[in-house]
Scaffold this active site. Sequence first.
Site, PDB file in Angstrom:
ATOM      1  N   ASP A  67       0.821  -1.214   0.000  1.00 59.51           N
ATOM      2  CA  ASP A  67       0.000   0.000   0.000  1.00 59.51           C
ATOM      3  C   ASP A  67       0.851   1.258   0.000  1.00 59.51           C
ATOM      4  OD1 ASP A  67       1.001  -0.294   2.564  1.00 59.51           O
ATOM      5  OD2 ASP A  67      -0.922  -0.747   3.478  1.00 59.51           O
ATOM      6  N   ASN A 136      -7.099  -2.698  14.421  1.00 63.55           N
ATOM      7  CA  ASN A 136      -8.497  -2.980  14.071  1.00 63.55           C
ATOM      8  C   ASN A 136      -8.621  -4.191  13.136  1.00 63.55           C
ATOM      9  OD1 ASN A 136      -7.564  -2.029  11.638  1.00 63.55           O
ATOM     10  ND2 ASN A 136      -8.947  -0.273  11.499  1.00 63.55           N
ATOM     11  N   HIS A 138      -6.912  -4.715  10.301  1.00 66.78           N
ATOM     12  CA  HIS A 138      -6.677  -4.514   8.864  1.00 66.78           C
ATOM     13  C   HIS A 138      -5.377  -5.178   8.410  1.00 66.78           C
ATOM     14  CE1 HIS A 138      -4.507  -0.357   9.502  1.00 66.78           C
ATOM     15  NE2 HIS A 138      -3.600  -1.284   9.286  1.00 66.78           N
ATOM     16  N   GLU A 143      -9.416  -1.853   5.435  1.00 59.02           N
ATOM     17  CA  GLU A 143     -10.051  -1.544   6.702  1.00 59.02           C
ATOM     18  C   GLU A 143     -11.261  -2.457   6.932  1.00 59.02           C
ATOM     19  OE1 GLU A 143      -8.357   0.131   8.554  1.00 59.02           O
ATOM     20  OE2 GLU A 143      -8.057   2.243   8.026  1.00 59.02           O
TER      21      GLU A 143
HETATM   22  C1  GLP Z   1      -0.095   0.299   8.523  1.00 57.50           C
HETATM   23  C2  GLP Z   1       0.160  -0.555   7.274  1.00 57.50           C
HETATM   24  C3  GLP Z   1      -0.138  -2.014   7.547  1.00 57.50           C
HETATM   25  C4  GLP Z   1       0.541  -2.452   8.836  1.00 57.50           C
HETATM   26  C5  GLP Z   1       0.001  -1.650   9.970  1.00 57.50           C
HETATM   27  C6  GLP Z   1       0.557  -2.046  11.329  1.00 57.50           C
HETATM   28  O1  GLP Z   1      -1.411   0.629   8.694  1.00 57.50           O
HETATM   29  N1  GLP Z   1      -0.605  -0.138   6.156  1.00 57.50           N
HETATM   30  O2  GLP Z   1       0.311  -2.798   6.452  1.00 57.50           O
HETATM   31  O3  GLP Z   1       0.307  -3.828   9.047  1.00 57.50           O
HETATM   32  O4  GLP Z   1       0.350  -0.304   9.696  1.00 57.50           O
HETATM   33  O5  GLP Z   1       1.596  -1.215  11.674  1.00 57.50           O
HETATM   34  P1  GLP Z   1       2.469  -1.252  12.975  1.00 57.50           P
HETATM   35  O6  GLP Z   1       3.475  -2.315  12.749  1.00 57.50           O
HETATM   36  O7  GLP Z   1       3.074   0.113  13.042  1.00 57.50           O
HETATM   37  O8  GLP Z   1       1.570  -1.546  14.115  1.00 57.50           O
END
Ligand code: GLP
Length: 262
Positions: A67, A136, A138, A143
Amino acid sequence: MKVLIYKTAEEVKAQAARRLLMSVQRTPQSVLGLATGGTMEDVYAELVKQTHRHAASWAQVTTFNLDEYWGIPIDSPASYRTYMNHHLFNHINVDLDATHIPPSEGENPDLAAAQYEARISGAGGIDLQLLGIGVNGHIGFNEPTSSLASKTRLKTLTQSTRDANRRFFDTMEQVPRYALTVGIGTIMASEECLLVATGSSKAPAVQAMIEGPLAASCPASALQMHQKVTVMLDEDAARDLELRSYYQLVHPDGQESAVSDG
Ligand code: GLP
């Protein structure tokens, strides 16, 4: 689903890096799906170290990121292109032209999404997809209530995701409201997935993903329908798992077992 529980976050990240490097060493022309976020910073630091320790080559590897934020310049300090270059690509011998990240701006996000999806198919699909998980539930930026069959598209970020990612921006207003993300269907089409989660803030989402019902309210639960998923957790992220002692019986100390229990 293979659930591997390690004592510490450090162990999880070292094992995840080891698994990624193994793919590159076994299949020099691997197509890897890559993720961003705080969790992956240490995974990539470890991956860079292990790459140098084993003199591994990334020269023939192709990568596709999950993404990218929509509506910020691609060279902005908070873009995922900047993140990937900084944490991984600048430190290994990957061909930058073979590293793909969805665009962050443009006239036609639908067309950009379709082109990204086509590029993944054109490369023969993803061999190993690395994933984190949002608090959440995702995956990528899919989402809650995302279609479980979705392909790459523009998604509106939830307030919870914007709050969680606020730390990467100077002000809340700068946190983008949209992202271009591969879909859950795109992730499901990969050969294999490796999901990494550490810390107690992820425990409820991890429980819903592994043991909850298959539901769009927890997008990661779609992985229950994927035939080859490994989940690497530390004790904190595994805290809420009801069948935790079973996972530990099958894989003591996060060891792979001789039984190929998917
Ligand atoms: C972002 C990314 C996700 C990732 C998530 C968790 O939202 N788009 O791909 O899994 O963060 O991130 P963190 O490792 O900072 O908790």
